[in-house]
Design a protein around this motif. Structure first.
Motif, mmCIF file in Angstrom:
data_model
loop_
_atom_site.group_PDB
_atom_site.id
_atom_site.type_symbol
_atom_site.label_atom_id
_atom_site.label_comp_id
_atom_site.label_asym_id
_atom_site.label_seq_id
_atom_site.Cartn_x
_atom_site.Cartn_y
_atom_site.Cartn_z
ATOM 1 N N ALA A 191 -7.176 8.618 2.225
ATOM 2 C CA ALA A 191 -7.556 7.403 1.511
ATOM 3 C C ALA A 191 -9.057 7.351 1.326
ATOM 4 O O ALA A 191 -9.794 7.809 2.181
ATOM 5 C CB ALA A 191 -7.101 6.173 2.294
ATOM 6 N N PRO A 192 -9.508 6.782 0.238
ATOM 7 C CA PRO A 192 -10.950 6.762 -0.026
ATOM 8 C C PRO A 192 -11.643 5.493 0.444
ATOM 9 O O PRO A 192 -12.631 5.087 -0.148
ATOM 10 C CB PRO A 192 -10.984 6.845 -1.551
ATOM 11 N N HIS A 193 -11.159 4.878 1.518
ATOM 12 C CA HIS A 193 -11.749 3.588 1.895
ATOM 13 C C HIS A 193 -13.177 3.702 2.377
ATOM 14 O O HIS A 193 -13.941 2.732 2.305
ATOM 15 C CB HIS A 193 -10.907 2.915 2.981
ATOM 16 N N ALA A 237 -5.512 4.971 6.288
ATOM 17 C CA ALA A 237 -4.636 4.640 5.175
ATOM 18 C C ALA A 237 -3.362 4.011 5.716
ATOM 19 O O ALA A 237 -3.000 4.212 6.868
ATOM 20 C CB ALA A 237 -4.300 5.910 4.405
ATOM 21 N N ILE A 238 -2.702 3.250 4.877
ATOM 22 C CA ILE A 238 -1.406 2.741 5.305
ATOM 23 C C ILE A 238 -0.359 3.232 4.319
ATOM 24 O O ILE A 238 -0.651 3.438 3.151
ATOM 25 C CB ILE A 238 -1.374 1.199 5.379
ATOM 26 N N PRO A 239 0.847 3.421 4.805
ATOM 27 C CA PRO A 239 1.879 3.917 3.900
ATOM 28 C C PRO A 239 2.270 2.844 2.896
ATOM 29 O O PRO A 239 2.176 1.645 3.159
ATOM 30 C CB PRO A 239 3.048 4.242 4.836
ATOM 31 N N ASP A 240 2.688 3.303 1.768
ATOM 32 C CA ASP A 240 3.045 2.399 0.692
ATOM 33 C C ASP A 240 4.516 2.036 0.798
ATOM 34 O O ASP A 240 5.346 2.864 1.138
ATOM 35 C CB ASP A 240 2.774 3.114 -0.638
ATOM 36 N N ILE A 244 -4.939 -2.742 1.767
ATOM 37 C CA ILE A 244 -5.034 -1.385 1.265
ATOM 38 C C ILE A 244 -5.336 -0.391 2.370
ATOM 39 O O ILE A 244 -5.197 0.805 2.184
ATOM 40 C CB ILE A 244 -6.100 -1.254 0.154
ATOM 41 N N ARG A 286 -2.282 7.383 -3.382
ATOM 42 C CA ARG A 286 -2.293 6.548 -4.574
ATOM 43 C C ARG A 286 -3.664 5.988 -4.838
ATOM 44 O O ARG A 286 -4.530 5.973 -3.961
ATOM 45 C CB ARG A 286 -1.283 5.414 -4.396
ATOM 46 N N ASN A 298 -4.545 2.996 -5.198
ATOM 47 C CA ASN A 298 -4.931 1.794 -4.466
ATOM 48 C C ASN A 298 -5.237 2.103 -3.015
ATOM 49 O O ASN A 298 -5.409 1.198 -2.215
ATOM 50 C CB ASN A 298 -3.828 0.736 -4.569
ATOM 51 N N GLY A 299 -5.292 3.370 -2.666
ATOM 52 C CA GLY A 299 -5.681 3.722 -1.316
ATOM 53 C C GLY A 299 -4.524 3.819 -0.347
ATOM 54 O O GLY A 299 -4.716 4.062 0.832
ATOM 55 N N ARG A 300 -3.322 3.605 -0.828
ATOM 56 C CA ARG A 300 -2.198 3.723 0.096
ATOM 57 C C ARG A 300 -1.555 5.084 -0.066
ATOM 58 O O ARG A 300 -1.737 5.762 -1.058
ATOM 59 C CB ARG A 300 -1.175 2.660 -0.242
ATOM 60 N N VAL A 301 -0.735 5.396 0.907
ATOM 61 C CA VAL A 301 -0.091 6.712 0.908
ATOM 62 C C VAL A 301 1.390 6.517 0.683
ATOM 63 O O VAL A 301 2.038 5.779 1.412
ATOM 64 C CB VAL A 301 -0.321 7.404 2.267
#
Lengths: 363, 313
Positions: free
Chosen positions: A65-67, A275-278, A294, B240, B242-245
Motif C-alpha cells: 500500500a502507498p500510505h 494495508a488492509i484487505p478489501d 484505507i 488497489r 484506494n490503498g487496500r489489498v
C-alpha cells in the motif's frame, strides 16, 4: 517575562516573551524542544505536538500500500507552506515529478489571506512585509490569528499545491537511483543541514529532509546493508545537532530481520503503515468505520529529546481514513460491539485499547 | 481471478500513473507458472489484436523459450500472426544470451531480434523501449511488455539493476502494462519480496494440499501428488488504488497446455490477526494459559501442606 510563564516539569528554559512568538510553523515543546508540524493534524496531536526538531522520523512502509506517500506528501507540503527549505530524495529518476502530487492546504482561511495579499497595492504590501520582519509584536491581528492557526494545515489531497509555494522556494531533489554509493546523498544532506546548525538560542528557520523508500530494490546498494545503516546513523547525528527533521520511509520486508530491527532502533520516532484487505467481511464486522478506512497506522516510538521519560500512548494503532475523500484523518480503532457509533478522533476518545500489554511504567 | 488480471492489464495505466505490473510466481510443488504466463500472454495478445486494450503492441523478452516457440504457441491459440510484426516484437535472450556463439548466424524473423549481452541491463532497457516505440511510434500510444522469466534475468544481473529496469519500464510514459514470471524457489525471500514490492498484482500458484506451514508434500503422499499434479491454487493479491489489498483465490487446472480457472467454494474464514492489535476482548484462555493457571501456587493455599511436609521430611 520568565516569571509569568508557568513552569512545566523541573527543567524548563527561561524563554523571554519576545521570542515566544516563533515564526509560524514552529511551536515550543516541553524540555526546551521545538516542534514542527507533520502536516497531519491528528498525528501532531498523537505525538504530543508534532515532530521535534533534531529528530529522525522513520516510517515502515507496507509493500502492498502507498500510505507512506500520504505521510510524505503532507510533511513536504507543510514545509513548503511554512517556507521551510526541503530536501527530497527518491528512488525514481525524476523526483521533481513527485512535487506535482503534493496537496494544497484545504482550510478556507488560507485562501482568504492569500487573496488579500494580491489585492493590496504594492507599496502597502512591502510595508506589511517589513513589519513582519522587524516588529513581531505589532503584527496585525488577522495575521497573528492566521499564524497561530497555521501550525498545522489540513491538506486537501485532491488539490495540487499552488504554484506559489513551489516556485522560488528552496527545494532540492535527489534521485538515489544512479548514484554508486551513499556518499553523494550523505554529502547533500550534510550541505543542506549545515544551514540549520544549532548555534543561536532561538530558532529562525527549520529544515525538512524527506527520503522516500531508502532501501528500495532499485537503489543500487540495497544489498549493502551496513553502509545504509552507517548512513542512517550519520544522518541521525547530523540532524540531532541541527534545527531540522528528517523523515525516512523504508519497506522493512526488503531487509533482513536483524537489519530491519537495527534500522528501527535508529529512529527517534517510529511509525508504520499497513494495508488492509478489501471487502473483508470479518474485519467489517469487527471494526466500525471499516468502509472508510484505507489503512492502519501504528506508532511504535515517539521522540523525547532532553528527557528520560518515555511517551506511553493510550493507543498505538490508528486507522487512516480520508474524510470527504480529501483530508487525512487518523482515528482510534473502535471495536464494533461496544461502540456502535462511528469512530471518534484521538482527542476525544479514550475507550479503545491499544495493545493488551501495558507499559512497564504504568501503575 | 484470472479474468480480473487480464482486464487490469488490458486497461493499462491511467494518465500520470505508473503502469500496472503483474508478478506471476510459482514453486516446485506447483510448477504451472509458465502456463499461467502464457495464458495471460495469449489473452493480452488477442485483446491487442481486437483493439480492446490500451496498448497497441507487445514486447516480449524471452529468456526461457525461443521466439519460434512463442509464435507457434500464439498460432495454436488462434491469435492471428500473419500481421504479427506490427504488434509484437520478441527480444530473443534465449538463443545466445552471453554472446558465445560468434559467427553463428541466428535465425531472425520480422518479429524477433536477438540480444547478445543480457548482463548489460541498461542496454536491455533501451532495446525494449526501442522495440516498443518501433511498434507504436513515439507519440502517446502505449505498448505492453512481458518478461519470460525474471528469475533468469537475475542469474545474469544484480537484483537492483533488474528492479531498476522494471521500475523504469513502469514509469515510462509509453508503457501500458508489464508482467513477468518468477520462480520463487530459486531465490531468497528478499528477492521475491523485492519483485512483489514493484508489482501491483501478485499472482501465485500454489499446490492444492499444503501441509502445516507451507511444507511441500513429501514422498509418502505419492497418490496425492499424482492426483494434484495438474491442479493448483491460484492466489492473487491486488494492490488497489484506494490503498487496500484485494485477495482472491481460484483453482487452476492445467490440461494438455490448456489452462482453466475455476472459482473455489471455500471461504476465507481467517481474520488477518497480525493486522490489528487485540481489539477484541478475549475471555477464553488459550491452552498454554490454562496450564499456567493450573501451575500457579497461590500463597496461602498450601500452607498446611508445606508445614506437613516439613514435619515429614
Amino acid at each position: 517575562m520568565a516569571a509569568f510563564r508557568p513552569r512545566i516539569g523541573s527543567f524548563s528554559r527561561n524563554v523571554s516573551a519576545s521570542s515566544s512568538s516563533l515564526t509560524p510553523g514552529l511551536k515550543h515543546g516541553p524540555n526546551g524542544t521545538t516542534f514542527i508540524s507533520s502536516g497531519v493534524p491528528d498525528l501532531d496531536k498523537i505525538l504530543g505536538g508534532g515532530f521535534s526538531l533534531g529528530s529522525l522520523v522513520m516510517v515502515i512502509e507496507d509493500a502492498e500500500a502507498p500510505h507512506h506517500l500520504l505521510l510524505l506528501r503532507n510533511f513536504m507540503s507543510q514545509g513548503l507552506v511554512h517556507n521551510q527549505p526541503l530536501l527530497y530524495a527518491s528512488p525514481s529518476k525524476d523526483p521533481r515529478g513527485f512535487l506535482g502530487t503534493l496537496p494544497s492546504a484545504g482550510s478556507s482561511k488560507d485562501e482568504k489571506s492569500s487573496k488579500r495579499d494580491s489585492d493590496e497595492e504594492k507599496g502597502l504590501r512591502i510595508a506589511w512585509q517589513y513589519k513582519k520582519y522587524f516588529d513581531e509584536n505589532h503584527q496585525s491581528l488577522d495575521s497573528n490569528r492566521d499564524s497561530k492557526k497555521e501550525f498545522c494545515n489540513d491538506f486537501d489531497l485532491r488539490k495540487p499545491l499552488e504554484r506559489q509555494f513551489l516556485i522560488g522556494k528552496q527545494i532540492d531533489c535527489v534521485s538515489t537511483q544512479d548514484s554508486q554509493n551513499l556518499v553523494a546523498l550523505h554529502d547533500r544532506c550534510a550541505a543542506f543541514l549545515s544551514q540549520f546548525s544549532r548555534n543561536e538560542s532561538s530558532v529562525s528557520v527549520a529544515g525538512r529532509i524527506a527520503i522516500q523508500s531508502l532501501c528500495a530494490p532499485q537503489f543500487v546498494h540495497s544489498d549493502m546493508e551496513w553502509d545504509m545503516l552507517s548512513f542512517l546513523r550519520s544522518l541521525k547525528g547530523m540532524v540531532r545537532s541541527s534545527n531540522a527533521v528528517a523523515l525516512v520511509t523504508f519497506p522493512s520486508t526488503l531487509l533482513s530481520l536483524s537489519t530491519s530491527k537495527r534500522w528501527q532502533h535508529m529512529a527517534d520516532t517510529l511509525l508504520s503503515v499497513k494495508a488492509i484487505p478489501d471487502e473483508d467481511k470479518d474485519l467489517a464486522k469487527l471494526l466500525t468505520g471499516y468502509q472508510d478506512m484505507i489503512g492502519l497506522l501504528n506508532v511504535h516510538k515517539v521522540a523525547r529529546i532532553n528527557t528520560q521519560f518515555p511517551v506511553i500512548l493510550e493507543a498505538t494503532t490508528f486507522s487512516i481514513k480520508l474524510q470527504k475523500r480529501r483530508f487525512l484523518v487518523l482515528e482510534c480503532l473502535n471495536q464494533a460491539p461496544i461502540d456502535g457509533s462511528s469512530g471518534s478522533s484521538y482527542s476525544t476518545s479514550g475507550s479503545c485499547s491499544g495493545s493488551s500489554r501495558t507499559g512497564t511504567l504504568d501503575f | 481471478m484470472a479474468d480480473s488480471i487480464c482486464r487490469a492489464l488490458r486497461d493499462g495505466a491511467l494518465e500520470g500513473e505508473h503502469a500496472p505490473a503483474l508478478t506471476i510466481k510459482d514453486n516446485i510443488a506447483s510448477p504451472f507458472g509458465f502456463d499461467v504466463f502464457s495464458h495471460v500472454l495469449s489473452q493480452l495478445s488477442s485483446n491487442i489484436l481486437a483493439g480492446k486494450s490500451q496498448s497497441r503492441g507487445l514486447v516480449l523478452v524471452a529468456f526461457r523459450r525461443s521466439p519460434s516457440f512463442y509464435v507457434d504457441f500464439l498460432k495454436r491459440k488462434g491469435v492471428d500472426i500473419s500481421s504479427s510484426h506490427k504488434w509484437i516484437q520478441i527480444l530473443d535472450c534465449y538463443s545466445d544470451p552471453l554472446g558465445w556463439k560468434d559467427g553463428f548466424s541466428l535465425e531472425t524473423s520480422n518479429v524477433a531480434s536477438s540480444c547478445k549481452n543480457v548482463k548489460d541491463v541498461h542496454k536491455l532497457l533501451s532495446t525494449i523501449i526501442e522495440l516498443g516505440q518501433g511498434l507504436v511510434g513515439q507519440g502517446k500510444v502505449r505498448f505492453s511488455a512481458a518478461i519470460d522469466s525474471v528469475s533468469e534475468m537475475v542469474r545474469h544481473a544484480s537484483v537492483s539493476s533488474v528492479s531498476g529496469l522494471l521500475s523504469n519500464l513502469r514509469s515510462h510514459d509509453q508503457v501500458s502494462s508489464i508482467f513477468w514470471l518468477l520462480h520463487s524457489d530459486l531465490h531468497e525471500d528478499r528477492v521475491t519480496a523485492a519483485f512483489e514490492y514493484l508489482s501491483t498484482m501478485v499472482a501465485s500458484v500454489e499446490p492444492l494440499n499444503q501441509f502445516g506451514n507451507g511444507q511441500r508434500s513429501n514422498m509418502n503422499t505419492f497418490p496425492l501428488l499424482e492426483q494434484s499434479f495438474a491442479k493448483g491454487k491460484f492466489h492473487v493479491r491486488f494492490k488497489r488504488r484506494n490503498g487496500r489489498v484485494r485477495v482472491a483465490c481460484e483453482e487452476v487446472r492445467v490440461e494438455q497446455s490448456d489452462v482453466n480457472f475455476t472459482s473455489v467454494s471455500s471461504d476465507n474464514g481467517m481474520i488477518n490477526e497480525g493486522l490489528i492489535p487485540k481489539v477484541q476482548f478475549n475471555l477464553q484462555l488459550s491452552e498454554k494459559e490454562r496450564i499456567d493457571r493450573a501451575n500457579v501456587v497461590l500463597p496461602f493455599e498450601h500452607q498446611g501442606q508445606m508445614l506437613a511436609k516439613l514435619w515429614t521430611d
